[in-house]
Design an enzyme around this catalytic site. Sequence first.
Site, PDB file in Angstrom:
ATOM      1  N   LYS A  41      -6.108  -5.482  15.331  1.00  0.00           N
ATOM      2  CA  LYS A  41      -4.837  -6.089  14.941  1.00  0.00           C
ATOM      3  C   LYS A  41      -4.671  -7.331  15.801  1.00  0.00           C
ATOM      4  O   LYS A  41      -4.308  -7.246  16.980  1.00  0.00           O
ATOM      5  CB  LYS A  41      -3.682  -5.113  15.184  1.00  0.00           C
ATOM      6  N   LYS A  76      -0.339  -2.538   4.047  1.00  0.00           N
ATOM      7  CA  LYS A  76      -1.613  -2.921   4.676  1.00  0.00           C
ATOM      8  C   LYS A  76      -2.111  -1.894   5.682  1.00  0.00           C
ATOM      9  O   LYS A  76      -3.308  -1.573   5.717  1.00  0.00           O
ATOM     10  CB  LYS A  76      -1.477  -4.275   5.395  1.00  0.00           C
ATOM     11  N   THR A  77      -1.197  -1.395   6.517  1.00  0.00           N
ATOM     12  CA  THR A  77      -1.632  -0.477   7.571  1.00  0.00           C
ATOM     13  C   THR A  77      -2.136   0.834   6.992  1.00  0.00           C
ATOM     14  O   THR A  77      -3.148   1.383   7.446  1.00  0.00           O
ATOM     15  CB  THR A  77      -0.478  -0.221   8.551  1.00  0.00           C
ATOM     16  N   VAL A  78      -1.463   1.342   5.968  1.00  0.00           N
ATOM     17  CA  VAL A  78      -1.902   2.602   5.355  1.00  0.00           C
ATOM     18  C   VAL A  78      -3.224   2.398   4.630  1.00  0.00           C
ATOM     19  O   VAL A  78      -4.106   3.259   4.674  1.00  0.00           O
ATOM     20  CB  VAL A  78      -0.812   3.148   4.417  1.00  0.00           C
ATOM     21  N   GLU A 124       5.160  -5.606   4.402  1.00  0.00           N
ATOM     22  CA  GLU A 124       5.630  -4.321   3.885  1.00  0.00           C
ATOM     23  C   GLU A 124       5.032  -3.983   2.520  1.00  0.00           C
ATOM     24  O   GLU A 124       5.721  -3.474   1.629  1.00  0.00           O
ATOM     25  CB  GLU A 124       7.164  -4.316   3.807  1.00  0.00           C
ATOM     26  N   GLY A 160      -0.962  -0.940  -2.613  1.00  0.00           N
ATOM     27  CA  GLY A 160      -0.619  -0.292  -1.357  1.00  0.00           C
ATOM     28  C   GLY A 160       0.301   0.902  -1.461  1.00  0.00           C
ATOM     29  O   GLY A 160       0.347   1.723  -0.546  1.00  0.00           O
TER      30      GLY A 160
END
Length: 238
Positions: A37, A15-17, A12, A170
């Site tokens: 992924k 990372k994905t953004v 959280e 992030g």
Amino acid sequence: MPVLVITGTGTEVGKTVVTAAVAATALAAGRSVAVLKPAQTGVGPQERGDADEAARLAGAVTTLELGRYPEPLAPATAARRAGLAPVPPRDVAEAAAKLATEHDLVLVEGAGGLLVRFDDEDGTLADAARLLDAPVLVVAPAGLGTLNATELTARELRFRELEFAGVVIGSWPDAPDLAMRCNLADLPAVCGAPLLGAVPAGAGGRSPADFRAQSPGWLDPRLGGRWNADVFAAANTA
């Protein structure tokens, strides 16, 4: 760099953004992009995973998952509890290498931090990066506590003789507190690697069109963007 491994100081942290922003920036420069992924946890068979979210935000990227497990746990634990095969580092490296023959850039987004176990042989994202001989980008939070976690990750990368590309924050808030502002100077100092970007808090909630248009402004030229660490620090510490 044909393959870039993206990890975090923990879960959280954005990372994905960040993965989506790097992908969107590369796409805007005319590069073909794949997002891998290796192990998606905490989602059901029909739910959107992190690679799907990166594609929604970034645009026309190839996505690939190697394993999907329903419980939100470390991949090795989630695989074992689900009675499913884990994803060893060698499978990650082989998949990324194949994607790299077909794309200009492959982004490998880990699960949690660098040393989260992927299988019961203690395989980690760091092992996959070693097999790929790929640089590792670390996504870190902005606030209090990030210096210790980021430095520990940096030390592990160096211990394993992995290339440490740098750090991206992030989630940078509109009104950063004192610790966050100080961390702009302290993060690169303690980890010995450059600060390569700062993604605004809530960026993942923007429309895909706005996200794609703004992404290059959040990332350093070494990631294809136009963000400048000195300018950003001056604007946030004045």
